[in-house]
Design a protein around this motif. Structure first.
Motif, PDB file in Angstrom:
ATOM      1  N   MET A   1       0.842  -1.194   0.000  1.00 17.45           N
ATOM      2  CA  MET A   1       0.000   0.000   0.000  1.00 17.45           C
ATOM      3  C   MET A   1       0.879   1.247   0.000  1.00 17.45           C
ATOM      4  O   MET A   1       1.846   1.325   0.754  1.00 17.45           O
ATOM      5  CB  MET A   1      -0.911  -0.020   1.239  1.00 17.45           C
ATOM      6  N   LEU A   2       0.522   2.204  -0.830  1.00 13.40           N
ATOM      7  CA  LEU A   2       1.279   3.452  -0.883  1.00 13.40           C
ATOM      8  C   LEU A   2       0.969   4.300   0.353  1.00 13.40           C
ATOM      9  O   LEU A   2      -0.129   4.248   0.896  1.00 13.40           O
ATOM     10  CB  LEU A   2       0.895   4.246  -2.134  1.00 13.40           C
ATOM     11  N   ASN A   3       1.946   5.094   0.773  1.00 13.76           N
ATOM     12  CA  ASN A   3       1.670   6.078   1.823  1.00 13.76           C
ATOM     13  C   ASN A   3       0.572   7.026   1.358  1.00 13.76           C
ATOM     14  O   ASN A   3       0.453   7.303   0.158  1.00 13.76           O
ATOM     15  CB  ASN A   3       2.930   6.888   2.131  1.00 13.76           C
ATOM     16  N   PHE A   4      -0.211   7.534   2.298  1.00 13.59           N
ATOM     17  CA  PHE A   4      -1.224   8.513   1.899  1.00 13.59           C
ATOM     18  C   PHE A   4      -1.567   9.447   3.047  1.00 13.59           C
ATOM     19  O   PHE A   4      -1.318   9.154   4.207  1.00 13.59           O
ATOM     20  CB  PHE A   4      -2.486   7.820   1.371  1.00 13.59           C
ATOM     21  N   GLU A   5      -2.145  10.590   2.664  1.00 13.73           N
ATOM     22  CA  GLU A   5      -2.767  11.480   3.624  1.00 13.73           C
ATOM     23  C   GLU A   5      -4.242  11.571   3.267  1.00 13.73           C
ATOM     24  O   GLU A   5      -4.601  11.626   2.097  1.00 13.73           O
ATOM     25  CB  GLU A   5      -2.134  12.884   3.573  1.00 13.73           C
ATOM     26  N   PHE A   6      -5.085  11.580   4.282  1.00 13.68           N
ATOM     27  CA  PHE A   6      -6.524  11.676   4.043  1.00 13.68           C
ATOM     28  C   PHE A   6      -7.133  12.605   5.067  1.00 13.68           C
ATOM     29  O   PHE A   6      -6.962  12.432   6.265  1.00 13.68           O
ATOM     30  CB  PHE A   6      -7.192  10.297   4.147  1.00 13.68           C
ATOM     31  N   LYS A   7      -7.848  13.604   4.593  1.00 14.09           N
ATOM     32  CA  LYS A   7      -8.631  14.453   5.478  1.00 14.09           C
ATOM     33  C   LYS A   7      -9.831  14.958   4.710  1.00 14.09           C
ATOM     34  O   LYS A   7      -9.675  15.523   3.626  1.00 14.09           O
ATOM     35  CB  LYS A   7      -7.818  15.642   5.985  1.00 14.09           C
TER      36      LYS A   7
ATOM     37  N   ILE B  12      -5.541  11.757   8.422  1.00 15.48           N
ATOM     38  CA  ILE B  12      -4.764  10.523   8.559  1.00 15.48           C
ATOM     39  C   ILE B  12      -3.448  10.665   7.794  1.00 15.48           C
ATOM     40  O   ILE B  12      -3.442  11.082   6.635  1.00 15.48           O
ATOM     41  CB  ILE B  12      -5.561   9.319   7.999  1.00 15.48           C
ATOM     42  N   LEU B  13      -2.360  10.325   8.451  1.00 15.27           N
ATOM     43  CA  LEU B  13      -1.043  10.236   7.807  1.00 15.27           C
ATOM     44  C   LEU B  13      -0.670   8.759   7.852  1.00 15.27           C
ATOM     45  O   LEU B  13      -0.344   8.230   8.917  1.00 15.27           O
ATOM     46  CB  LEU B  13      -0.009  11.065   8.568  1.00 15.27           C
ATOM     47  N   PHE B  14      -0.748   8.107   6.704  1.00 14.26           N
ATOM     48  CA  PHE B  14      -0.632   6.650   6.678  1.00 14.26           C
ATOM     49  C   PHE B  14       0.647   6.208   5.982  1.00 14.26           C
ATOM     50  O   PHE B  14       0.891   6.590   4.841  1.00 14.26           O
ATOM     51  CB  PHE B  14      -1.835   6.045   5.946  1.00 14.26           C
ATOM     52  N   GLY B  15       1.423   5.350   6.643  1.00 12.30           N
ATOM     53  CA  GLY B  15       2.554   4.718   5.975  1.00 12.30           C
ATOM     54  C   GLY B  15       3.859   4.842   6.724  1.00 12.30           C
ATOM     55  O   GLY B  15       3.999   5.599   7.684  1.00 12.30           O
ATOM     56  N   GLU B  18       5.900   8.200   8.277  1.00 14.03           N
ATOM     57  CA  GLU B  18       5.016   9.375   8.364  1.00 14.03           C
ATOM     58  C   GLU B  18       5.138  10.114   9.714  1.00 14.03           C
ATOM     59  O   GLU B  18       4.720  11.263   9.823  1.00 14.03           O
ATOM     60  CB  GLU B  18       3.556   8.968   8.125  1.00 14.03           C
TER      61      GLU B  18
END
Lengths: 387, 387
Positions: A1-7, B12-15, B18
């Protein structure tokens, strides 16, 4: 899974009667500009509901925002906002109106020529826009729960997209009752648009983001289930609600996190709308099958997964399932009375592939597809396959 | 579909890696209190990553928050916050630490005795808490992307929950690398906890919220797929990432919107933890199968749907599929080395059903289950079935 930011900070108010609640979502002392399109909201009761909900607010109006929101019209609205010291925007409409309001939200807080916001690289408006809410009257684009938008400028024949983290709606009202009065061809467009939004984030090389893929498949299946019911003459509230929520979830950022995304179908489709005025959603239905056939080797794993999980096709090799997947996709569009060949929309299609190739070549070419490795020549072949 | 409101503003900061970004998420002039538990973060490298990321910030520390966060300990932290004029909180830990920090966030901005916040009816903290972020080190509870929390008070034997719209984390870092060093029994607990969170929002009477149900099923399947890989001795980053994201998505509010929810399994499970100290997740595995057997008629439609869509069981009547569903659920818990009978955890179980019935009778009884129609006598029978 790629790193991501979500808001995603947008507040959703979902269900029958929720429009009445917007008076609690907008500050009592706000000076509001309600922005809408061609006036259908005056026929379906939404306009009256908004007026009633905001009867104790300082409410102004600006109607007439057209489909594919035009810069010239929006500049008039911007002047109104500045002259009347408006400080809260309310979009009442479909994706075009909401997109227009996002542009106004950014432009209202921008010093300088508004068009500059759009000429910068995509999605770089870093400031906070003027606060705004939306009341969705046409489920399709997902604009009600994201921060992106597309604006057209007739005088220069440009269609540009932008966005930014400060351009999410503060709230969006999703009342499935609005679907009662939407013409069937527009409902079909909404289904096809949302369905293709999911495909653009899903139909790529295999990924390891298991949950995101399954949520994407869930939206596709749920759209398929809702489609015949919302296309029927008898109004079905639950089907309307599922359709509406699917459209929002298709493009609120969730399913694109941790995966690679494509969006080549949209890039080519936009050209067909520009040349022939074909509805946006229908151009996607024209391009998608050819795009998947042309990139079959790269996408066959995911196409076969889609065949299995979304259509229940368990027999055959990966290639056979992948081929059936494309046929199933075409059949789904046809079930919506949406044709999947360019020649179904215009007899004047000769030279379209050349025109797309030339247009792409002349632009600052970044490559198309999830790996950005498709060239203008590839686009030529894909468009030619879609005649 | 029921009307609903949904808003979740947590970023969310995922990975992998991070954690280094948190310096951009916290104001440069913030006076930060980093709050953690028993010190495992000093062994797995997370503590050092946080110190490095915030080396230019004014960073203070408060360690020692226990599992089932205790009021007495948190009051010490609250005093530290007030004495040192802390204005930003950073939870580094699992659900217990994050829950404790949410209480501190509320209490820091509350005038009066802090325990009052919890004595009010559930989820009524209406103000804005002190801003806080989280770094998740143990996926399970979903607290990193919601606004609820549970606090225990040893001196009065109370365990109370609260929450409110001003208590969402501003950001949460989800780095799957943390799963490398989590003991297998805690990983199993995390899987079972998240899995049961989904079931509490899904295994009810049938609903018309098609997409929400399918997303719930997606989380269940994805947890099942990840389980053997994250329980294996060989670290699998993608499986760890899927597990982590499933735990967050299981309780960030999305799948509960538009549907009725149950939570009876949690209510009964909490009693078993209180009496015997059994891990929270394991009490859920004890209660859930009995709860579903006892309420078989009300839940058999959804149980059969779960059997079909989650486990691929297509043969048999609705009742047969529903029965197989419960067996499959038990087998899944067993595959995690989690036992599903109370007698697997204590030989001292005689009288437990009476005790639960008495405890529920003495409280302000609101009814259990999605229709709030289960009585303390029903709880007696369910707990007795789980011996």
């Amino acid at each position: 899974m790629l790193n991501f930011e979500f808001k995603n900070p947008t507040k959703i108010l979902f269900g029958k009667g929720e429009i009445a609640k917007i008076s609690n979502e907008i500050p009592k002392d706000a000076k509001i500009l309600m922005i809408y399109g061609g006036g259908s909201i005056k026929k379906n009761g939404v306009y009256d509901q908004v007026k009633e909900a905001l009867k104790d607010h300082d409410l102004h109006e600006f109607g007439g925002v057209p489909a594919n929101p035009e810069y010239e019209v929006l500049v008039n609205a911007l002047n109104f906002i500045k002259e009347n010291k408006i400080n809260y925007l309310l979009a009442v409409g479909g994706g075009s109106v909401i997109d227009g309001v996002k542009f106004l939200s950014a432009a209202a807080n921008y010093e300088g020529e508004p068009w500059e916001i759009l000429k910068k690289p995509v999605r770089t408006f870093e400031g906070e826009g003027m606060p705004f809410g939306t009341i969705l009257t046409l489920p399709a684009t997902g604009s009600e729960m994201n921060s992106g938008y597309v604006i057209s400028r007739r005088e220069t024949n440009e269609k540009l997209s932008s966005g930014g983290p400060g351009l999410f709606p503060q709230f969006s009202v999703l009342d499935p009752e609005v679907i009662r009065s939407i013409p069937k061809n527009q409902i079909a467009n909404g289904i096809a648009d949302a369905y293709t939004h999911v495909l653009e984030q899903y139909m790529t090389a295999p990924s390891s983001a298991d949950l995101q893929e399954r949520i994407a498949e869930s939206i596709l299946i749920s759209l398929q289930n809702a489609a015949p019911k919302v296309m029927s003459d008898e109004f079905d509230y639950d089907a309307a609600g599922n359709f509406m929520w699917c459209c929002t979830m298709a493009l609120n950022g969730l399913i694109q996190k941790g995966v690679i995304t494509d969006w080549a179908v949209h890039a080519m489709g936009h050209e067909l709308t520009a040349y022939y005025g074909i509805d946006h959603a229908r151009t996607l239905a024209v391009v998608a099958p050819s795009h998947y056939r042309y990139n079959f080797d790269a996408k066959k794993g995911k196409l076969a997964q889609y065949a299995e999980r979304v259509w229940g096709i368990t027999e055959g090799s990966t290639e056979e399932k992948a081929e059936q997947a494309i046929v199933k996709l075409e059949e789904f569009f046809h079930s919506l009375q949406i044709q999947t060949k360019l020649s179904d929309y215009t007899q004047d299609f000769a030279g379209t592939a050349e025109r797309v190739e030339k247009a792409f070549t002349e632009r600052n070419w970044l490559g198309l597809g999830e790996n950005k490795n498709l060239t203008p020549q590839d686009a030529f072949k894909i468009v030619e396959m879609s005649y």
